[in-house]
Design an enzyme around this catalytic site. Sequence first.
Site, PDB file in Angstrom:
ATOM      1  N   ASP A  75     -10.973  -8.585   7.310  1.00  0.00           N
ATOM      2  CA  ASP A  75     -11.679  -9.408   8.359  1.00  0.00           C
ATOM      3  C   ASP A  75     -13.191  -9.111   8.691  1.00  0.00           C
ATOM      4  OD1 ASP A  75      -8.861  -9.988   8.918  1.00  0.00           O
ATOM      5  OD2 ASP A  75      -9.025  -9.290  11.017  1.00  0.00           O
ATOM      6  N   LYS A  89      -4.605 -14.360   8.631  1.00  0.00           N
ATOM      7  CA  LYS A  89      -3.431 -13.807   9.464  1.00  0.00           C
ATOM      8  C   LYS A  89      -3.486 -14.208  10.992  1.00  0.00           C
ATOM      9  CE  LYS A  89      -5.781  -9.198   9.680  1.00  0.00           C
ATOM     10  NZ  LYS A  89      -6.254  -9.314  11.103  1.00  0.00           N
ATOM     11  N   VAL A  99     -13.135  -4.324   9.298  1.00  0.00           N
ATOM     12  CA  VAL A  99     -13.296  -4.206  10.749  1.00  0.00           C
ATOM     13  C   VAL A  99     -12.211  -4.792  11.284  1.00  0.00           C
ATOM     14  CG1 VAL A  99     -15.716  -4.146  10.446  1.00  0.00           C
ATOM     15  CG2 VAL A  99     -14.706  -6.290  10.802  1.00  0.00           C
ATOM     16  N   CYS A 139      -7.582  -4.061  13.882  1.00  0.00           N
ATOM     17  CA  CYS A 139      -6.944  -4.892  12.630  1.00  0.00           C
ATOM     18  C   CYS A 139      -6.661  -3.847  11.480  1.00  0.00           C
ATOM     19  CB  CYS A 139      -7.600  -6.227  12.112  1.00  0.00           C
ATOM     20  SG  CYS A 139      -7.458  -7.417  13.569  1.00  0.00           S
ATOM     21  N   GLN A 153      -1.465  15.357  11.145  1.00  0.00           N
ATOM     22  CA  GLN A 153       0.357  15.744  10.853  1.00  0.00           C
ATOM     23  C   GLN A 153       0.467  15.437   9.428  1.00  0.00           C
ATOM     24  OE1 GLN A 153       2.857  14.661  14.496  1.00  0.00           O
ATOM     25  NE2 GLN A 153       1.167  13.314  14.557  1.00  0.00           N
TER      26      GLN A 153
END
Length: 228
Positions: A24, A129, A157, A162, A202
């Site tokens: 984007d 999209k 961005v 997004c 994690q």
Amino acid sequence: MIPVPAEPHPYPLAPGATALVVIDMQRDFVEPGGFGEALGNDVTRLLAIVPTVARLIALFRAKGWPIVHTREAHLPDLSDCPPAKRLRGDPPLKIGDVGPMGRLLVRGEPGNQIIPDLAPIDGEIVVDKPGKGMFWATGLHETLQARGITHLVFAGVTTEVCVQTSMREANDRGYDCLLVEDATESYFPEFKAATLAMIRAQGGIVGWTTPFSALQEALQETLDEALR
Ligand code: C5J
């Protein structure tokens, strides 16, 4: 595999099976007068990453590796924009309204185009999209699978909207994902920092992060070794 120094541990980049995804980088988000500014954001932070994203694109073009460019874009009749998305919040202008660069987040409008410095070239994949994530209602997964892509390097961005949504969707579909830290940006620095931390927490629960220089050096080293 090419080991790229990254957090939380080296990213196993797969030559021939890796695509760059640029999310984007549209006028609607990085220039004044677009959707980002209509939401009340200062867009200047986002412009600062353009040179790094351009170098990343140049690197993938030099390698001959695939590049995907996404645009957050709705049909002119907004039939793919649910009211839950259009009516959220209280901005002066909403998706589909006419702004200084045409109708906000609508396909084909001037503001909806990718900024000229990062424009796609022939042969690159361009995805419109309607969602924040790049897989929702796009057919992109099938396109990537047909090309044997298993690894995705992310830029663009905004980091926490997004980019993060797309990276999480990709992770759930089995792609190994690397986010280039200085080739992504948010209107809110604290959101960017939190997103990078969440992605690599994690043991890399969503993926890996690295600065552009580390990726560039790792790829250069393999080139040097091949030439030795
Ligand atoms: C937003 C995006 N922030 N591209 N879109 O609405 O991140």
